[in-house]
Write a protein that holds these residues in place. Structure first.
Motif, short mmCIF file in Angstrom:
data_model
loop_
_atom_site.label_atom_id
_atom_site.label_comp_id
_atom_site.label_asym_id
_atom_site.label_seq_id
_atom_site.Cartn_x
_atom_site.Cartn_y
_atom_site.Cartn_z
N THR A 66 5.37 9.89 4.83
CA THR A 66 5.61 9.94 6.35
C THR A 66 4.32 10.05 7.18
OG1 THR A 66 5.91 12.26 6.34
CG2 THR A 66 7.84 10.95 6.00
N SER A 67 2.96 10.16 6.45
CA SER A 67 1.76 10.68 7.29
C SER A 67 1.36 9.28 7.80
CB SER A 67 0.91 11.06 6.06
OG SER A 67 0.48 9.99 5.20
N SER A 68 0.34 9.38 8.68
CA SER A 68 -0.13 8.34 9.34
C SER A 68 -1.23 7.45 8.60
CB SER A 68 -1.00 8.68 10.46
OG SER A 68 -0.49 9.19 11.62
N ASP A 69 -1.53 8.12 7.50
CA ASP A 69 -2.54 7.34 6.57
C ASP A 69 -1.47 6.35 5.58
OD1 ASP A 69 -4.82 8.50 7.45
OD2 ASP A 69 -5.01 9.60 5.56
N ALA A 70 -0.34 7.14 5.25
CA ALA A 70 0.47 6.18 4.34
C ALA A 70 1.19 5.05 5.27
CB ALA A 70 1.78 7.28 4.06
N LYS A 71 1.34 5.10 6.60
CA LYS A 71 1.84 4.07 7.39
C LYS A 71 0.60 2.91 7.63
CE LYS A 71 5.01 7.09 9.74
NZ LYS A 71 5.52 7.80 10.85
N LEU A 72 -0.28 3.55 7.58
CA LEU A 72 -1.47 2.60 7.77
C LEU A 72 -1.94 1.70 6.44
CD1 LEU A 72 -4.12 4.96 9.67
CD2 LEU A 72 -3.07 2.84 10.55
N ILE A 73 -1.71 2.50 5.23
CA ILE A 73 -1.69 1.62 4.20
C ILE A 73 -0.50 0.72 3.97
CG2 ILE A 73 -1.50 1.88 1.53
CD1 ILE A 73 -2.93 4.78 2.00
N LEU A 74 0.69 1.05 4.58
CA LEU A 74 1.65 0.28 4.42
C LEU A 74 1.48 -0.95 5.43
CD1 LEU A 74 4.65 -0.15 2.86
CD2 LEU A 74 5.62 1.45 4.89
N LEU A 75 1.08 -0.68 6.47
CA LEU A 75 0.81 -1.83 7.24
C LEU A 75 -0.21 -2.90 6.62
CD1 LEU A 75 0.54 -3.08 10.27
CD2 LEU A 75 -1.23 -1.49 10.55
N ALA A 76 -1.31 -2.37 6.24
CA ALA A 76 -2.10 -3.39 5.46
C ALA A 76 -1.51 -4.01 4.23
CB ALA A 76 -3.27 -2.62 4.69
N LEU A 77 -0.33 -3.43 3.66
CA LEU A 77 0.17 -3.98 2.62
C LEU A 77 1.25 -5.05 3.12
CD1 LEU A 77 0.59 -3.92 -0.53
CD2 LEU A 77 2.32 -1.98 -0.21
N HIS A 78 1.89 -4.77 4.23
CA HIS A 78 2.80 -5.64 4.87
C HIS A 78 2.18 -6.92 5.35
CE1 HIS A 78 6.76 -4.05 3.77
NE2 HIS A 78 6.41 -2.90 3.95
N ALA A 79 0.96 -6.58 6.09
CA ALA A 79 0.37 -7.61 6.74
C ALA A 79 -0.50 -8.51 5.85
CB ALA A 79 -0.73 -6.85 7.71
N ASN A 80 -0.42 -8.10 4.63
CA ASN A 80 -1.33 -8.96 3.51
C ASN A 80 -2.68 -9.22 3.74
OD1 ASN A 80 -1.12 -10.27 0.82
ND2 ASN A 80 -0.61 -12.29 1.98
N VAL A 81 -3.27 -7.89 4.28
CA VAL A 81 -4.63 -7.95 4.32
C VAL A 81 -5.24 -6.83 3.41
CG1 VAL A 81 -4.55 -8.67 6.83
CG2 VAL A 81 -4.42 -6.04 6.41
N ILE A 82 -4.56 -6.37 2.42
CA ILE A 82 -5.00 -5.44 1.60
C ILE A 82 -5.81 -6.18 0.32
CG2 ILE A 82 -3.17 -5.06 0.30
CD1 ILE A 82 -3.74 -2.04 0.62
N GLN A 83 -6.89 -5.56 -0.23
CA GLN A 83 -7.47 -6.13 -1.33
C GLN A 83 -6.52 -5.86 -2.62
OE1 GLN A 83 -10.26 -8.09 -1.98
NE2 GLN A 83 -10.32 -8.18 0.19
N PRO A 84 -6.47 -6.76 -3.36
CA PRO A 84 -5.89 -6.85 -4.62
C PRO A 84 -6.26 -5.50 -5.74
CG PRO A 84 -6.44 -8.96 -4.32
CD PRO A 84 -7.00 -8.40 -3.12
N SER A 85 -7.60 -5.32 -5.58
CA SER A 85 -8.28 -4.14 -6.19
C SER A 85 -7.63 -2.86 -5.73
CB SER A 85 -9.84 -4.01 -6.13
OG SER A 85 -10.19 -4.12 -4.90
#
Length: 134
Positions: A103-122
């Motif tokens: 529920t943290s802001s950091d978790a939401k930002l990580i999820l945003l990067a994941l859903h937006a498909n801008v996160i590095q595979p590493s």
């Protein structure tokens, strides 16, 4: 209208102060703002604004969000090369904490990067991230 979205009438008055600050924060951690989709930046700032009841995020919160987003988008090696092992370690600690508190802001930002498909595979591989559907 939210201060985040106040882009001016027909774009005449430019970007909001919050978006300009976020762009500068992204540059400071070696992620050019043009590489971040506008929708991702707006969503990230909305996540931060939710913590402040709709007010613009503080400079520290904007910088912290830019660090996390840059880590996710650049990947582990590139982020550490550009920003040093101390900052990379600090962001990694925040990711570890976010995995324990979804529920943290950091978790939401990580999820945003994941859903937006801008996160590095590493990053996805290292933290075994996956987006639950449904």
């Amino acid at each position: 209208m939210s201060p985040l979205l106040s882009l001016g009438f027909m774009g005449r008055f430019g970007r909001s102060a919050a978006l300009r600050l976020f762009d500068e924060d992204l540059k400071a951690v070696d992620l050019h703002p043009n590489l971040v989709p506008e929708a991702v930046k707006l969503a990230a700032l909305r996540i931060l604004m939710a913590r402040t009841d709709g007010s613009n995020p503080s400079a520290a919160n904007s910088r912290a969000a830019a660090e996390l987003l840059a880590y996710c988008m650049l990947g582990i090696g590139a982020f550490e090369s550009a920003n040093g092992s101390w900052l990379a370690g600090a962001v990694e600690n925040r990711i570890d904490a976010a995995l324990d508190d979804d529920t943290s802001s950091d978790a939401k930002l990580i999820l945003l990067a994941l859903h937006a498909n801008v996160i590095q595979p590493s990053v996805v591989e290292r933290y075994r991230l996956e987006a639950a559907s449904g």
